[in-house]
Design a protein around this motif. Structure first.
Motif, PDB file in Angstrom:
ATOM      1  N   ASN A 141      11.409  87.582 -49.636  1.00 55.44           N
ATOM      2  CA  ASN A 141       9.947  88.264 -49.135  1.00 55.44           C
ATOM      3  C   ASN A 141       9.985  89.864 -49.452  1.00 55.44           C
ATOM      4  O   ASN A 141      11.062  90.084 -49.631  1.00 55.44           O
ATOM      5  N   LEU A 142       8.904  90.286 -49.398  1.00 55.03           N
ATOM      6  CA  LEU A 142       8.629  91.690 -49.497  1.00 55.03           C
ATOM      7  C   LEU A 142       8.666  92.034 -47.982  1.00 55.03           C
ATOM      8  O   LEU A 142       7.789  91.672 -47.286  1.00 55.03           O
ATOM      9  N   VAL A 143       9.585  92.649 -47.473  1.00 59.19           N
ATOM     10  CA  VAL A 143       9.989  93.262 -46.246  1.00 59.19           C
ATOM     11  C   VAL A 143       9.153  94.787 -46.004  1.00 59.19           C
ATOM     12  O   VAL A 143      10.163  95.489 -46.569  1.00 59.19           O
ATOM     13  N   LEU A 144       8.042  95.037 -45.554  1.00 58.53           N
ATOM     14  CA  LEU A 144       7.589  96.197 -45.538  1.00 58.53           C
ATOM     15  C   LEU A 144       7.630  97.096 -44.120  1.00 58.53           C
ATOM     16  O   LEU A 144       6.941  96.364 -43.259  1.00 58.53           O
ATOM     17  N   PHE A 145       8.582  97.873 -43.943  1.00 56.63           N
ATOM     18  CA  PHE A 145       8.580  98.688 -42.803  1.00 56.63           C
ATOM     19  C   PHE A 145       7.609  99.772 -42.601  1.00 56.63           C
ATOM     20  O   PHE A 145       7.480 100.440 -43.458  1.00 56.63           O
ATOM     21  N   VAL A 146       6.854  99.670 -41.469  1.00 55.34           N
ATOM     22  CA  VAL A 146       5.967 100.681 -41.162  1.00 55.34           C
ATOM     23  C   VAL A 146       6.565 101.325 -39.944  1.00 55.34           C
ATOM     24  O   VAL A 146       6.603 100.714 -38.889  1.00 55.34           O
ATOM     25  N   VAL A 147       7.150 102.658 -40.025  1.00 51.06           N
ATOM     26  CA  VAL A 147       7.761 103.211 -38.966  1.00 51.06           C
ATOM     27  C   VAL A 147       7.010 104.339 -38.385  1.00 51.06           C
ATOM     28  O   VAL A 147       6.928 105.398 -39.260  1.00 51.06           O
ATOM     29  N   ASP A 148       6.931 104.317 -37.254  1.00 49.42           N
ATOM     30  CA  ASP A 148       6.411 105.611 -36.405  1.00 49.42           C
ATOM     31  C   ASP A 148       7.301 106.627 -36.260  1.00 49.42           C
ATOM     32  O   ASP A 148       8.379 106.370 -35.572  1.00 49.42           O
ATOM     33  N   ALA A 149       6.998 107.648 -36.799  1.00 49.19           N
ATOM     34  CA  ALA A 149       8.198 108.942 -36.709  1.00 49.19           C
ATOM     35  C   ALA A 149       7.371 110.100 -36.054  1.00 49.19           C
ATOM     36  O   ALA A 149       7.700 111.148 -36.077  1.00 49.19           O
ATOM     37  N   SER A 150       6.527 109.821 -35.212  1.00 46.30           N
ATOM     38  CA  SER A 150       5.896 110.865 -34.376  1.00 46.30           C
ATOM     39  C   SER A 150       6.677 111.548 -33.225  1.00 46.30           C
ATOM     40  O   SER A 150       7.925 110.834 -32.976  1.00 46.30           O
ATOM     41  N   GLY A 151       6.162 112.258 -32.571  1.00 45.05           N
ATOM     42  CA  GLY A 151       6.798 112.847 -31.468  1.00 45.05           C
ATOM     43  C   GLY A 151       7.191 112.139 -30.263  1.00 45.05           C
ATOM     44  O   GLY A 151       8.470 112.175 -29.638  1.00 45.05           O
ATOM     45  N   SER A 152       6.482 111.086 -30.082  1.00 45.22           N
ATOM     46  CA  SER A 152       6.727 110.275 -28.973  1.00 45.22           C
ATOM     47  C   SER A 152       7.812 109.538 -29.248  1.00 45.22           C
ATOM     48  O   SER A 152       8.483 108.899 -28.325  1.00 45.22           O
ATOM     49  N   MET A 153       8.112 109.104 -30.316  1.00 45.70           N
ATOM     50  CA  MET A 153       9.322 108.380 -30.887  1.00 45.70           C
ATOM     51  C   MET A 153      10.425 109.184 -30.772  1.00 45.70           C
ATOM     52  O   MET A 153      11.697 108.655 -30.322  1.00 45.70           O
ATOM     53  N   ALA A 154      10.477 110.525 -30.683  1.00 49.65           N
ATOM     54  CA  ALA A 154      11.584 111.031 -30.675  1.00 49.65           C
ATOM     55  C   ALA A 154      11.974 111.620 -28.984  1.00 49.65           C
ATOM     56  O   ALA A 154      13.102 111.840 -28.708  1.00 49.65           O
ATOM     57  N   ALA A 155      11.153 111.260 -28.349  1.00 49.05           N
ATOM     58  CA  ALA A 155      11.637 111.334 -26.714  1.00 49.05           C
ATOM     59  C   ALA A 155      12.538 110.619 -26.405  1.00 49.05           C
ATOM     60  O   ALA A 155      12.718 109.193 -26.672  1.00 49.05           O
ATOM     61  N   ARG A 156      13.450 111.176 -25.436  1.00 51.92           N
ATOM     62  CA  ARG A 156      14.605 110.536 -24.913  1.00 51.92           C
ATOM     63  C   ARG A 156      15.547 109.709 -25.996  1.00 51.92           C
ATOM     64  O   ARG A 156      15.948 108.723 -25.868  1.00 51.92           O
ATOM     65  N   ARG A 157      15.405 110.680 -27.043  1.00 50.16           N
ATOM     66  CA  ARG A 157      16.561 110.035 -28.014  1.00 50.16           C
ATOM     67  C   ARG A 157      16.041 108.739 -28.618  1.00 50.16           C
ATOM     68  O   ARG A 157      17.031 108.023 -28.914  1.00 50.16           O
ATOM     69  N   ARG A 158      14.756 108.298 -28.362  1.00 51.95           N
ATOM     70  CA  ARG A 158      14.471 106.795 -28.680  1.00 51.95           C
ATOM     71  C   ARG A 158      14.586 106.865 -30.172  1.00 51.95           C
ATOM     72  O   ARG A 158      15.019 105.418 -30.595  1.00 51.95           O
ATOM     73  N   MET A 159      14.480 107.651 -30.842  1.00 47.79           N
ATOM     74  CA  MET A 159      14.523 107.489 -32.407  1.00 47.79           C
ATOM     75  C   MET A 159      15.997 107.011 -33.026  1.00 47.79           C
ATOM     76  O   MET A 159      16.301 106.405 -34.018  1.00 47.79           O
ATOM     77  N   THR A 160      17.042 107.228 -32.313  1.00 51.25           N
ATOM     78  CA  THR A 160      18.262 106.799 -32.705  1.00 51.25           C
ATOM     79  C   THR A 160      18.464 105.324 -32.526  1.00 51.25           C
ATOM     80  O   THR A 160      18.790 104.686 -33.429  1.00 51.25           O
ATOM     81  N   ALA A 161      17.652 104.962 -31.388  1.00 49.80           N
ATOM     82  CA  ALA A 161      17.662 103.316 -31.383  1.00 49.80           C
ATOM     83  C   ALA A 161      16.804 102.910 -32.356  1.00 49.80           C
ATOM     84  O   ALA A 161      17.108 101.570 -32.881  1.00 49.80           O
ATOM     85  N   VAL A 162      15.710 103.460 -32.757  1.00 50.45           N
ATOM     86  CA  VAL A 162      14.662 102.977 -33.753  1.00 50.45           C
ATOM     87  C   VAL A 162      15.296 102.848 -35.017  1.00 50.45           C
ATOM     88  O   VAL A 162      15.462 101.856 -35.597  1.00 50.45           O
ATOM     89  N   LYS A 163      16.092 103.709 -35.336  1.00 52.48           N
ATOM     90  CA  LYS A 163      16.732 104.050 -36.738  1.00 52.48           C
ATOM     91  C   LYS A 163      17.922 102.964 -36.848  1.00 52.48           C
ATOM     92  O   LYS A 163      17.959 102.493 -37.717  1.00 52.48           O
TER      93      LYS A 163
END
Length: 688
Positions: free
Chosen positions: A514-536
């Motif tokens: 399939n075509l898997v299209l990732f739509v990723v929130d990269a805003s400041g709220s995602m960076a809080a508490r190092r959440r972006m490491t888990a997201v990446k």
């Protein structure tokens, strides 16, 4: 008459020229995979070499190009008497199109003639046509995996076996296999990479003088191809003679035990899997010695062979790029070089281009890429091109700080976070296995491993009337369709009277990509508490899953005031991982803009590839702090199979991602549920 661009007139590309010549000298080398960016003369040089290969003698009327001196005793068009009349023709150049079927590649029984005329008529495929010539596969990474398997099996065995539809045929298929690919369109699987003997990375020169010479020669060829080719006649003739002499010298070239131990030591030190690398390196070294007029393999031959045979076998993980540590290779060769070996020149060999015993007056000179009426072009190695800046290894660039939460519970924005590229860059961790995310229903897309689909390969689930030529006959359904009409057709014997309308083909169900299209929130709220490491880490894990399931991927990110397509839909999952490495975070959350941009990407992709069904993977905490109506944007994606990865954490949760998933009709998956599966796929040497 079509005039081919001369092989000797191609500027630079010395490694590619050498790899092609070694395969022309010895098909046992196993072919060449040419990796490179678009517009680097990959196709031009392959066609140019094919035009210079020595002509071959074939048995007249044989569709399998049998050698009249030693014909194949099991040739389907045989038997042929040894020493019979011969016809001389140029070596064949056969091109395999990306959309070719299995029947077109290996050949097949003509089912309609078999059923209506009672004749077993075998139609040879492209592998038969390429015997004793060149088989060229452009964009080999876009071929179906099962076709690549068949192709490489035939190249390795030198024989094509056809066992299908009541026909059993075996015929020789020895050819120079050349595949080209643009890595931006996706990589071959490591086990398929290993089946190619040699690989060459091709890049356009960054030297202005060399680029100008390339353009000068091409313009001259386009203006008057015959006159341009005539200027290179002497060099091309010398090339033909030298290839023929090297082929004749091959059986007499010795591989001393010292050089064989050297090859084994090098392959073991580079930790390549299996023993195919040792065999390919040995065959390439023998061909290199024959090409240079030597009677025994030297350290220089081993060096040249290893540089071409090992880079693609060093790829340990799906996201690794092929490459070879040249300094380690030199160290290993120096350590294992036997100065007392009489076959080695002093110093353990010589570099190509230095004077040696093969460069005397009795050997035709090798055509030089820089010999022309114009000024000599500099070497392609005259200085490296621009290098990409290394990614930060520590989670954040110097001077950047993680935004803390403000008084209202919302994270403060990093300084300058409203502008693209001004946010912090988090580092992903080790990927893990994720649950299967699939598109519901039954598709008809490209074969893969994600969603249910009707495919040419898989388990039989029914029968249908063929739309064209019958590819996969359903015998029972065909008989049942013909049975009621036997009296009307005047059947008088034991056999069935069949008509074309009776034929039925098998309907098979398998899995599609399939075509898997990732739509990723990269805003400041995602960076809080190092959440972006888990997201990446989660997105990287999903990318790895897409790689294994043969999907196309795309990446849309949103932060600040807008959304952008960080990666247009492509088969290169590696490109998605590369974009993920440098994805910054910070700023406000334009969720509606991200959804709108995703809808636009999917709309365009449906026009380009309508058979491939999309799967939207939205990674967000559901917050929307910048422009646009989220509900209206979500409505644009209704009907699209979607998954919302809820990244909200902490003791107080607003449930915004839950509401968004309901609006989209999407499956809701929490970030924790992905991580909890926890079975590590690979032990990456370092975090992305």
């Amino acid at each position: 008459m079509i005039v081919t661009y001369p092989f000797s007139a191609v500027v630079g590309l010395d490694d590619l020229k050498l790899a092609l010549v070694l395969n022309a000298v010895s098909p046992r080398v196993g072919g060449v995979l040419v990796r490179g960016e678009k517009g680097t003369a990959k196709s031009t040089i392959v066609r140019a070499l094919a035009a210079q290969l020595p002509s071959v003698d074939v048995v007249p009327g044989c569709r399998f190009a049998c050698d009249p001196v030693a014909p194949d005793p099991e040739c389907p068009d045989g038997p042929h008497e040894p020493g019979s009349a011969a016809v001389t023709r140029p070596a064949a150049l056969v091109e395999l199109p990306v959309g070719a079927s299995e029947d077109r590649l290996v050949g097949a029984l003509d089912v309609e003639r078999a059923l209506t005329e009672g004749v077993k008529a075998f139609e040879p495929g492209l592998l038969a046509a390429a015997h004793r010539g060149v088989l060229y596969v452009d964009e080999v990474n876009l071929l179906h995996d099962h076709l690549v398997d068949l192709l490489l099996d035939a190249a390795a065995l030198g024989t094509c076996y056809v066992e299908r539809e009541s026909v059993s045929v075996r015929h020789p298929a020895r050819f120079l296999l050349v595949g080209t690919m643009n890595p931006e369109e996706g990589e071959l699987r490591p086990q398929l990479l290993d089946r190619f003997g040699l690989t060459v990375e091709v890049k356009a020169s960054r030297d202005p003088a060399e680029r100008a010479e390339v353009v000068r020669r091409r313009l001259a060829f386009d203006a008057d191809a015959e006159s341009f080719a005539a200027r290179w006649t002497a060099e091309e003739s010398a090339l033909v003679v030298r290839i023929a002499r090297a082929r004749a010298r091959m059986p007499a070239v010795r591989l001393p035990d010292a050089r064989l131990r050297q090859i084994a030591t090098v392959c073991a030190a580079f930790e390549v899997d299996g023993l195919r690398a040792d065999l390919v390196t040995a065959n390439a070294a023998i061909a290199h010695a024959a090409w240079h007029g030597r009677d025994a393999v030297t350290t220089e031959d081993v060096r040249a062979a290893a540089r071409l045979s090992l880079p693609h076998r060093r790829r340990r993980d799906p996201f690794d790029a092929p490459g070879l540590d040249e300094s380690l290779l030199e160290e290993l060769l120096e350590r294992t070089s036997d100065d007392d070996d009489p076959d080695d020149p002093p110093g353990g060999g010589r570099r190509d281009g230095e004077p040696g015993p093969a460069d005397d007056a009795t050997e035709p000179p090798a055509p030089s890429a820089n010999d022309s009426a114009g000024p000599p072009a500099p070497s392609a190695d005259d200085g490296p091109g621009p290098q990409a800046a290394p990614a930060s290894e520590d989670g954040a660039a110097a001077g950047r700080h993680e935004p803390s939460d403000g008084p209202d519970g919302q994270p403060r924005q990093a300084q300058g976070s409203g502008e693209p590229g001004s946010g912090q860059v988090a580092v992903a961790g080790v990927p893990y296995r994720v649950p299967l995310l699939e598109v519901p229903g039954l598709g008809e897309g490209v074969a893969g491993r994600r969603s249910r689909s009707r495919t040419p390969r898989g388990r039989a689930t029914g029968a249908r009337r063929p739309g064209g030529r019958v590819r996969d006959l359903h015998v029972v359904a065909t008989v049942l369709a013909a049975a009621p009409h036997q009296v009307a057709r005047g059947r008088g014997g034991p056999g069935l009277v069949l008509r074309a309308d009776d034929l039925r083909e098998v309907v098979r169900e398998g899995r599609e990509g399939n075509l898997v299209l990732f739509v990723v929130d990269a805003s400041g709220s995602m960076a809080a508490r190092r959440r972006m490491t888990a997201v990446k880490t989660a997105v990287l894990s999903l990318l790895l899953d897409a790689y294994q399931r043969r999907d196309k991927v795309g990446l849309v990110t949103f932060r600040g005031a807008s959304a952008e397509v960080a990666l247009p839909p492509t088969s290169s999952v590696e490109a998605g991982a590369a974009r993920l490495r440098t994805l910054p975070t910070g700023g406000r959350t334009p969720l509606a803009a991200g959804l709108t941009r995703a809808a636009e990407v999917l709309r365009v992709e449906r026009l380009r590839d309508p058979a491939r069904r999309p799967l939207l993977v939205l990674v967000t905490d559901g917050r929307a702090t910048a422009g646009g109506d989220v509900d209206r944007a979500a409505d644009l994606l209704r009907g699209t199979a979607s998954v919302v990865v809820d990244c909200e954490s902490g003791p107080v949760r607003l449930g915004l991602a839950v509401r968004l998933a309901s609006r989209l009709g999407a499956r809701l998956v929490t970030l924790d549920s992905l991580t909890d599966l926890g079975s590590v796929v690979r032990d990456y040497r370092k975090a992305v």
